[in-house]
Motif scaffolding. Structure first.
Motif, short mmCIF file in Angstrom:
data_model
loop_
_atom_site.label_atom_id
_atom_site.label_comp_id
_atom_site.label_asym_id
_atom_site.label_seq_id
_atom_site.Cartn_x
_atom_site.Cartn_y
_atom_site.Cartn_z
N THR A 255 50.30 32.63 50.22
CA THR A 255 51.54 31.89 50.54
C THR A 255 52.02 31.03 49.38
O THR A 255 53.11 30.47 49.45
N THR A 256 51.21 30.90 48.32
CA THR A 256 51.61 30.13 47.15
C THR A 256 51.36 30.98 45.90
O THR A 256 50.53 31.90 45.92
N PRO A 257 52.06 30.69 44.80
CA PRO A 257 51.82 31.45 43.57
C PRO A 257 50.36 31.41 43.12
O PRO A 257 49.82 32.43 42.66
N SER A 258 49.70 30.26 43.25
CA SER A 258 48.30 30.17 42.81
C SER A 258 47.39 31.05 43.67
O SER A 258 46.40 31.59 43.18
N GLU A 259 47.72 31.21 44.95
CA GLU A 259 46.93 32.08 45.81
C GLU A 259 47.21 33.55 45.49
O GLU A 259 46.29 34.37 45.46
N ARG A 260 48.47 33.88 45.27
CA ARG A 260 48.85 35.28 45.05
C ARG A 260 48.42 35.79 43.68
O ARG A 260 48.14 36.97 43.51
N MET A 261 48.37 34.89 42.69
CA MET A 261 48.19 35.35 41.31
C MET A 261 46.97 34.70 40.65
O MET A 261 47.01 34.35 39.47
N ALA A 262 45.89 34.54 41.39
CA ALA A 262 44.65 34.00 40.81
C ALA A 262 44.02 35.07 39.92
O ALA A 262 43.55 36.10 40.39
#
Length: 308
Positions: A255-262
């Motif tokens: 749901t956040t960029p950091s979650e999606r693109m780790a």
């Protein structure tokens, strides 16, 4: 940066942020027909080599490069992409390298052929992120290539794009250039060959990653010409130091960029250093053991997921 090792039969000629380059002890400079490329455990961020290194990183990078070179040489069912590995450095049935590599650097070194390296870093982007996302928000382009509207951070591009960079002299930053500028550097025919081969390698690698629950968001390649003038894949290939890999499920459900693109790379190090060393003046602070351990785990997880 620590001094390079003394290796029997080899003479050190160059060190980068991560790799050390050697030629046979009796060879004339870097014009040798065979070279030894050693990947260290060094880690860099913001143009500084940090301390301590990431234990096992050199071996992970080398193992992954060898695995990808093997697949791209026909191991994935596609056509053979020539690479710079010397004939006596190949993968046997057990996945081990057989070569003349000294024991002190076994597992993290490659014996390679000397090439006429091209002055272009061949970047392929399949997803919108990083500096490409920043440029897109401001201009609707990525490295000057116009994209359609409505794309978000981390979105998949309609098709992969080739965004080359000029390889700057040692100590300077690489510079993004257009395809037309690439043609001015190496000629129109070779520029087209670099673009087409880069896109082919990316497409094949992205399909391999996808089958293993991973996204290859972007990557960079280096090519040289061999003694017969054949364009040859060189340096490292498709490692977490040269590529962004994401977890496909996290990308779909986050749901956040950091979650999606780790990423499976040194982003943990970059994030910690940005917070702990905001002014970037003087010597960077030493990395905490917890940051080193988490980074090591990300590198190793990528290796295991790709090669299992």
């Amino acid at each position: 940066m620590t001094d390079p090792q003394t290796l029997p039969g080899w003479r050190h000629v160059y060190s980068g942020k991560v790799r050390d380059l050697y030629v046979p002890a009796d060879a004339d400079g870097r014009a040798a027909g065979r070279m030894l490329v050693v990947a260290s455990d060094r880690v860099s961020a913001f143009d500084h080599v940090l301390s301590p290194g990431i234990a096992g990183k050199g071996e992970i990078l080398t193992t992954l490069s060898l695995w990808w070179f093997d697949r791209l040489a026909g191991g994935d069912g596609g056509r053979r992409i020539p690479n710079h590995l010397a004939a006596d450095h190949v993968l046997d049935a057990g996945g081990d390298a057989r070569s003349i590599i000294p024991d002190a650097v076994a597992g993290r070194a490659m014996v390679v052929r000397g090439l006429d390296m091209q002055p272009v870093e061949c970047v392929v982007r399949g997803y919108l992120t990083g500096s490409g996302w920043a440029e897109y928000r401001e201009h609707g382009t990525v490295c000057g290539i116009r994209l359609g509207g409505g794309l978000g951070n981390g979105d998949r591009l309609p098709e992969p794009i080739f965004t080359p960079a000029y390889k700057a002299p040692l100590g300077e930053h690489d510079e993004n250039i257009t395809f037309a500028q690439t043609a001015e550097l190496v000629g129109a025919e070779r520029a087209a060959a670099l673009r087409d081969l880069s896109l082919e390698v990316y497409t094949r690698a992205a399909a391999t990653a996808e089958a293993r629950g991973l996204i290859l968001a972007d990557t960079k390649f280096e090519f040289g010409l061999d003694e017969d003038g054949i364009l040859t894949l060189a340096d490292e290939v498709l490692t977490p130091d040269s590529s962004r890999y994401w977890d496909a499920e996290a990308w779909r459900t986050g749901t956040t960029p950091s979650e999606r693109m780790a990423s499976f790379d040194k982003q943990i190090v970059r994030d910690w250093l940005a917070a702990a060393w905001p002014g970037q003046e003087g010597e960077p602070p030493a990395l905490p053991a917890e940051v080193v351990a988490r980074t090591t785990a990300r590198y190793r997880e990528l290796l295991e997921r790709l090669t299992a």
